[in-house]
Design an enzyme around this catalytic site. Structure first.
Site, PDB file in Angstrom:
ATOM      1  CB  SER A  97      -0.972  -0.015   1.191  1.00  0.00           C
ATOM      2  OG  SER A  97      -1.115   1.248   1.758  1.00  0.00           O
ATOM      3  CE1 TYR A 114      -3.898  -1.455   5.777  1.00  0.00           C
ATOM      4  CE2 TYR A 114      -3.474   0.599   4.627  1.00  0.00           C
ATOM      5  CZ  TYR A 114      -3.713  -0.766   4.592  1.00  0.00           C
ATOM      6  OH  TYR A 114      -3.755  -1.419   3.393  1.00  0.00           O
TER       7      TYR A 114
END
Ligand SMILES: [Zn+2]
Length: 686
Positions: free
Chosen positions: A571, A584
């Site tokens: 990501s 995250y």
């Protein structure tokens, strides 16, 4: 063996096909062909063939006598009239007068005489069907008949069992020569009800579909009855280690041993997929003291050669806890197999003045004492075919040894069958895809990006294992892909669950070559205030999850010894943190360095590690609600939010999937991060 003919079913076939404009003869031909094809004791995987002589109109309406014969390689169990191409009978019969006929010439003549020029090629045994006069002709490679006649005294046994009711044809390579010999045997005694083809199979004749079919059942039953009067006790077991290693430990070792390094492309391998079988009958066979004799005697019928090769590979029994010894011995055995296959090819190709091209020299069947048998193929489907045929052959040999001694055709005959162009044509001319023979595991495959990735890799020819904590979601995705795609429940937060999932995929395919570690979960919160438990939870999934998956994959890849590829979804957060997204982004940043560590530690054994950092992909993480919230927070429209990048293009799950595939195919690339975000300069790596 019992006849499965049912009058009402036969009538139903006549009615059904009649409505489609198919004549009674062909309808009944379809009906009994299916009865034969649905019994694995008679026919397996495109083996066997049937025909009917009838009359039909050609394309310009002229009635003519034709032979409707099974198309080459068609499956009898599910046959339809279209798979019984009609060939003009008179020209085929004329060929009988020739002394010799080349294969390509036969194919040209057949095609020139098809009623429908678009029909498939007729069976390789078409001329045998044409040269005998009976309306219905049935041919199978029935196991019981093979056990009876795959013997040095097969002719005597056939005489004893059939008492003149069947003609006996000595072994001749299938094709024109066999058709002429068989016709001559028939003509010498015109009241025979069929023919026994030594070391090959059985033909039965009939004036009706029922007569030819029921003669087949009767003749096979007679063979079964003779086999029941067995005189020898077969296969004395030999001493085996007390504890045998699990198949999941053994499979990657064997898969690696049965791979071939590509001499031209660094890092490329020819790999096969495995299919494992075991049962008391299989163990009885593979554990026998005399395995080196009876298992290496050759094929039970020449038709098997293209799928199983003529000889299986035998490896030692794998003792639990001594896998290093097993690996050494198994690799030596596989090397010896490859060398012996090359020598076999050279010896026999010399007879053909060097005109044949060698197939790959890897085995298609492995016998593992203590464990069972393994079929190998370029796909799971092919591996299953090899295993099915090997299992059937093993039964034939077992029963043959119970009444005498199994004997196959000679090496030259086996070679001529394996390398017969008309047999090879059955395997299909479809070229390999970029990942044919490779096994890919995708975690989080029930989600949007994971599912797109699984589709992409399956489309590139790989066998795929779809891992997800939500097993039903993974099953739905696997069903969409079809074929051998496999759903496996896997919680990347739990090491035992990850290991068990890898065991399942190894048991199904034999190993793992590529892993796309994609599973992730999003947690938000201001980093100075977030609860430590939340942060730890996120690290469990978004860092340790990747580590557990990679560790399990590396274990299998090391056993295989053919390199491998680890791909991670890191990501954009790993490089360019978003506000309130610390819980995250932080484990994802650690995962980015995990990628580099794997690249560094395992590059020397050919394992590559790469990552994709994608951004703003519509998925389970970035769902419609979240998109609404994030775009509102930034004061832009949802559309502008999703395409808020340098190129102004929304990034899709398919784009991410393609980036993973690209990294899997780049054999000289490791420790790479590929950006799939439409352009975000703050997230650019340099
Ligand atoms: Zn045959």
């Amino acid at each position: 063996m019992k006849s499965r003919w049912v009058d009402s079913d036969a009538q139903a076939a006549v009615d059904h096909y009649g409505r489609l404009g198919v004549g009674n003869d062909v309808a009944l031909r379809v009906y009994t062909t299916r009865l034969l094809g649905q019994d694995p004791q008679l026919v397996l995987h495109g083996g066997g063939n049937t025909s009917v002589k009838t009359r039909m109109s050609d394309l310009v309406g002229e009635e003519t006598e034709v032979l409707c014969v099974k198309g080459s390689g068609a499956d009898m169990g599910t046959i339809e009239p279209a798979a019984l191409p009609a060939v003009r009978l008179a020209p085929l019969r004329k060929l009988r007068a020739l002394d010799a006929l080349a294969d390509d010439e036969l194919v040209r003549i057949q095609r020139a005489n098809l009623i429908d020029p678009m029909a498939p090629n007729p069976s390789v045994e078409v001329l045998l069907h044409a040269f005998v006069p009976h309306t219905f002709v049935d041919h199978t490679h029935a196991s019981a008949v093979l056990s009876l006649i795959d013997q040095p005294n097969g002719a005597e046994l056939a005489t004893e069992v059939y008492n003149g009711r069947m003609g006996f044809v000595p072994y001749v390579t299938p094709g024109f020569g066999l058709a002429k010999t068989a016709a001559a045997v028939y003509e010498a005694k015109r009241d025979v009800e069929g023919l026994i083809l030594h070391k090959h199979g059985i033909f039965t004749f009939g004036a009706s579909a029922r007569e030819a079919y029921e003669r087949m059942i009767e003749m096979v039953t007679r063979a079964e009855e003779r086999l029941a009067r067995r005189s020898n006790s077969v296969f004395v077991g030999r001493d085996l280690p007390e504890r045998i290693a699990a198949y999941s430990e053994v499979a990657p070792v064997l898969r690696g041993a049965c791979s071939l390094k590509d001499p031209l492309v660094g890092g490329a391998w020819r790999r096969l997929i495995l299919d494992f079988r075991t049962s008391s009958a299989i163990l009885n066979y593979v554990n026998g003291t005399d395995i080196a004799r009876y298992s290496q005697a050759g094929v039970v019928t020449p038709d098997h050669a293209i799928w199983t090769k003529n000889w299986p590979l035998i490896v030692p029994a794998p003792e639990d806890g001594k896998l290093a010894d097993f690996e050494r011995d198994a690799r030596a055995a596989a090397r010896a197999y490859v060398e012996s296959y090359a020598a076999y090819f050279d010896r026999n190709n010399a007879r053909h003045r060097g005109r044949k091209r060698s197939l790959d020299p890897l085995p298609r069947v492995i016998l593992v004492p203590g464990l069972g048998l393994i079929g190998l193929g370029r796909s799971k489907r092919d591996a299953r075919v090899a295993a099915d045929l090997a299992e059937a052959a093993l039964k034939v040999v077992t029963d043959a040894e119970a009444i005498g001694r199994f004997e196959s055709i000679g090496e030259a005959d086996m070679f001529d069958m394996e390398y017969w162009s008309l047999e090879q044509a059955k395997l299909g001319a479809e070229p390999d895809k970029p990942l044919t023979g490779q096994v890919v595991v995708i975690t989080g495959a029930g989600g949007v990006i994971g599912a797109a990735t699984a589709r992409e890799f399956a489309g590139a020819g790989a066998e795929v294992g779809l891992f997800d904590i939500d097993e039903r979601a993974a099953m739905t995705r696997a069903r969409e892909i079809g074929g051998a795609a496999m759903a496996v429940k896997c919680d990347v937060g739990d090491v035992a669950s990850v290991r068990a999932a890898f065991v399942r995929v190894v048991e199904a395919f034999g190993g793992v070559d590529i892993v796309v570690s994609n599973a992730g979960l999003a947690w938000m919160g201001l980093i100075g205030e977030v609860d430590e438990a939340v942060l730890r939870q996120s690290f469990e999934v978004n860092f340790y999850g990747h580590q557990r998956v990679a560790q399990s994959a590396v274990k299998v890849m090391k056993q295989q010894g053919t390199g491998g590829c680890l791909l991670f979804n890191v990501s954009k957060q790993a490089i360019n943190p978003g506000p309130r997204f610390g819980p995250y982004g932080l484990p994802k940043a650690a995962t980015l360095f995990l990628v580099r560590q794997y690249a560094l530690d395992y590059g020397h054994i050919g394992i590559r590690a790469n990552a994709v950092n994608a951004d703003r992909v519509r998925s389970g993480l970035l769902n419609d609600d979240m998109i609404a919230q994030r775009s509102a927070a930034r004061g832009v429209s949802e559309r502008d939010y999703m395409a808020g990048n340098l190129l102004g293009r929304e990034v899709t799950a398919e784009d991410v999937a393609q980036a993973f595939l690209h990294q899997a195919l780049e054999l000289k690339t490791t420790a790479d991060v590929t950006t799939v975000d439409g352009g975000n300069i703050a997230a650019a790596l340099r």
